[in-house]
Write an enzyme that holds these catalytic residues in place. Sequence first.
Site, PDB file in Angstrom:
ATOM      1  CG  ASP A   1      -2.158  -0.712   1.139  1.00 41.20           C
ATOM      2  OD1 ASP A   1      -2.723  -0.680   0.037  1.00 41.20           O
ATOM      3  OD2 ASP A   1      -2.630  -1.275   2.131  1.00 41.20           O
TER       4      ASP A   1
ATOM      5  NE  ARG B   1      -5.659   5.789   1.930  1.00 41.44           N
ATOM      6  CZ  ARG B   1      -6.402   4.683   2.128  1.00 41.44           C
ATOM      7  NH1 ARG B   1      -7.446   4.727   2.964  1.00 41.44           N
ATOM      8  NH2 ARG B   1      -6.137   3.575   1.509  1.00 41.44           N
TER       9      ARG B   1
ATOM     10  CG  HIS C   1      -8.923  -0.057   7.981  1.00 43.18           C
ATOM     11  ND1 HIS C   1      -9.149   0.951   7.085  1.00 43.18           N
ATOM     12  CD2 HIS C   1      -7.885  -0.764   7.503  1.00 43.18           C
ATOM     13  CE1 HIS C   1      -8.254   0.864   6.111  1.00 43.18           C
ATOM     14  NE2 HIS C   1      -7.479  -0.166   6.330  1.00 43.18           N
TER      15      HIS C   1
ATOM     16  CG  ASP D   1      -9.434  -3.055   1.301  1.00 40.63           C
ATOM     17  OD1 ASP D   1      -8.245  -3.357   1.532  1.00 40.63           O
ATOM     18  OD2 ASP D   1      -9.908  -1.938   1.576  1.00 40.63           O
TER      19      ASP D   1
END
Lengths: 551, 551
Positions: A83, A157, A200, A272
């Site tokens: 990542d 991001r 997450h 993911d």
Amino acid sequence: MSAFDKSLLRRSVAKLLIVRASGHCEDSQREYPRWELSNRTLKRLLGDGVGGVILFGGTTNELQCRCRTLKDWSDESLLLCADIEEGLGQRFKGGTWLVPPMAIARMYIEEPRKAIQLAEEYGICIGRQARISGLNWVLAPVCDIDTNPLNPVINLRAWGEDPQTVSALVCAFQKGVSSQGVLTCAKHFPGHGDTKLDSHMQLPILNHDLERLNQIELVPFKALIESGVDSVMSAHILLPKIDSNFPSTLSREIIGQLLRKKIGFDGVVVSDALIMAAITQSFGPGDAAILAFEAGVDLIIMPEDPEMAIEAISNALLTGRIPMKNLDNALQRRKKLLAKVKEFTPKTIASKFNQQVENFEIESGKDKIFSENLIQKSIKIRNLGQITINQPTINFLQVPDIFPCQFLTACSPSLIIPEALGFKTVLSHAKGVSPWKDDSQEPLALERFGGAAFFLQLFVRGNPFVGDGFMKLPWLAAIKQLQRHHRLSGLVVYGSPYLWKQLDEVVAPSIPFAFSPGQMPEAQKQVLSLLFSKNGVKNSSGLTKEFRFTD
Amino acid sequence: MSAFDKSLLRRSVAKLLIVRASGHCEDSQREYPRWELSNRTLKRLLGDGVGGVILFGGTTNELQCRCRTLKDWSDESLLLCADIEEGLGQRFKGGTWLVPPMAIARMYIEEPRKAIQLAEEYGICIGRQARISGLNWVLAPVCDIDTNPLNPVINLRAWGEDPQTVSALVCAFQKGVSSQGVLTCAKHFPGHGDTKLDSHMQLPILNHDLERLNQIELVPFKALIESGVDSVMSAHILLPKIDSNFPSTLSREIIGQLLRKKIGFDGVVVSDALIMAAITQSFGPGDAAILAFEAGVDLIIMPEDPEMAIEAISNALLTGRIPMKNLDNALQRRKKLLAKVKEFTPKTIASKFNQQVENFEIESGKDKIFSENLIQKSIKIRNLGQITINQPTINFLQVPDIFPCQFLTACSPSLIIPEALGFKTVLSHAKGVSPWKDDSQEPLALERFGGAAFFLQLFVRGNPFVGDGFMKLPWLAAIKQLQRHHRLSGLVVYGSPYLWKQLDEVVAPSIPFAFSPGQMPEAQKQVLSLLFSKNGVKNSSGLTKEFRFTD
């Protein structure tokens, strides 16, 4: 099916998994030992045919060594990914750490062509460093559109706040990475930019319908698929208007129908990380793996239990729950993916550098200049002003957490430059003694800090696992409070342009005030050198108080 | 003298210097960039004949690579050394990190033979790991006697509190290191154990005369010289009764007379780092180098300015201020020193491990068990008791500093074990918001912490640069305060046996209370596993709350 055939089947299924390893070489060095497989387990799994590894942490030097070791443990061609959306240095010390993509998106408003060129160079920098390190797959670009400034996980991001900017920049980025023979990945399909939660930690729910997705979220994905992105990563978000039962990663509607059929993407779809709470909260390790595969996912990153995932998928294939055709397709796509990689052999290194120093200088001089220029271009100074340095001043830093806190070390400019001027550093972080009190008008417990002035440095941005608690700290009220008491001597925001904008409305024009989207030491150095230049401190090399010389 | 001869002279003088480098490979990774030479400068200096490098920081993997590179940059045999008194892992991540020597000294009281055996294994562990890493000189053992518990810099680094214990253990340690073909160094001559100050920060003054030194301080040095130690390092301390003008490092009385003539040591004498404040506060970079050399020092570690040191010593030799004989002697001693090294060649690695994984497992399984056993043996539990886990509890950690804080990372047992039980971590450190208030009876600002109980973990020990301010924190009064308010649920001291002893007198018998001289994660895990075993938490692998999986 014979026992031999079953073992071959399991070996084929194993190829579809990407397990996690620390970038460090020794087990004792693992930073997240619960999630990072031990060397013994890694070696066994790779021997059993597991087809890929995602790496986190360590130095570039260790990464090089690590990638060689992992390849040696496997009989197959391995997918080695990380990542590294914001540069190899984001995850591996010694690599270049670039400003967040949003900084380039802001430049796009003024100079679209220049920004596109920078995004491509950004991709070249990451692709080249990844390749030299031994990685062959960069899990970027983020194609999510930052339509929700309070999104705790996408935020800076993202490559922009609208479909056109993001599309233009991610395509340029992808071109850059690809030019280095390294694979790319468009994420997180069908678009994670508008969520309020971090997947997450929880399952985010998005109430968008297909029409909205077509207008906004899907635009960059379609553009990137058009321009040849190598893979697409699914998001762990629930879109009830499209599939009310399964999050995208596990949804036939979203992967099988929308991505494969409607958009027509026939490359590798990767999930993911399946260990993220958005999945594990509702699905067991075997079920999650089967459902993802059933939905149309080819490769699975970080299954909660790799052996259970192999077993579960194999059984689903054997019982006919999943057609064997799916496995063939996934293996074919994986093969095509790997065929695009330009392998980097140690010989190439030996010819470029001296054999003895083959691990030396992942970051080229050009990379360094590129990164410094990006930082410089993205810094905003509202008022250079004059910071009074002959009164007692607290160098007050707000950071999300300190274990880890990548941008702070013993000699970080945000510590040593103010300290050289006699300021006393006080660090506020999630695990520290709280500087706050229960008073919305006077939230800072100022009585705890004597009569000193505050030089504030706020490191605030969205990031995985940070949550939004941190972004809800009452800095707006605290800054008003400090100004009322004439105790604000200067202010720097590192990270969030949204906080910078909010504060812009309350900070008095006389207060020296700066913003940098990048939080790395070089950004600190540039900002503080500018702010303190009037005080005769040109740069950190002129400082005399960097006293301590070891741990 | 011709220009050619002068250049040769400078090259010879350069051999006597030990310059400092980061163990990391890239310049951008340096943790103390002001003190760690850039690769460009290092390469130039080594090319000019500089004869040694002292390394700090990085991983074992980087260290291996680094040592190879440094050797490649030099035409001479290099001395490659590090301050790894407590294991390679003390400075280089991935190496074994052992309990402080004082822990073994404590075992000596009960079982002297066992302790001597452990000290030898301790030396073997360090010597072997140093050698595999590429180092050839371990700057240990510390021969100072910890006669002053308030010594801020020696403390647990010492091998005991009396001359006999220290002598016995340092000789065993030296035997262990030497058995691995790696050089040793007795430090800090004539004995730094009784000082009140840290010579990294100020010049300590010791009022001992020769008679006292002969009775106490010199005993371990003489024993170690007798048993063949390879080198002796000078201390930066002033002993006015012997030389009222110069600190030991620069004193002819102490080096030339006492060490060379009276004790008769004819091996290499090396200065402690000349950049330490005890020297730089009073002597310029050229002067300090000349004076050290004049006093009888052969090798100089970390001259403030290497080029200025070469120039100054060369000129002093040319003008006759220093006789050429001194240079010849120093070079001869250096040559003899290097002749004792058993070089470790990559081939040896290749035969031992697989060529591809040559950097893998510096720490052997045996080392790991040895280190874990030492930790286990050195832990003291006064009362296992019962820690109430169903009331709000703060996991309160006191550490000296957090940049760096080697023993704490995101997943350190001292954080995650209590957090898994629902405790909230609060970290108190030099750069944090203060938990103290100005009240000698009630020093903790308890009103800032709601009504929660405190589970205290105090990481306290003497160490370079820590100073004594930290050891002066009012923990004795704070613990009394917490007990008065019935808010102390348990207590662990990591580090200082002196603090443990002090607290032993005030902590109520009912409070679970433990001590570990080691501060490393493994020590945290062992202590907390013991303390919480009654609460059904066996070890950290049984925890479910290690939630975050990346930065």
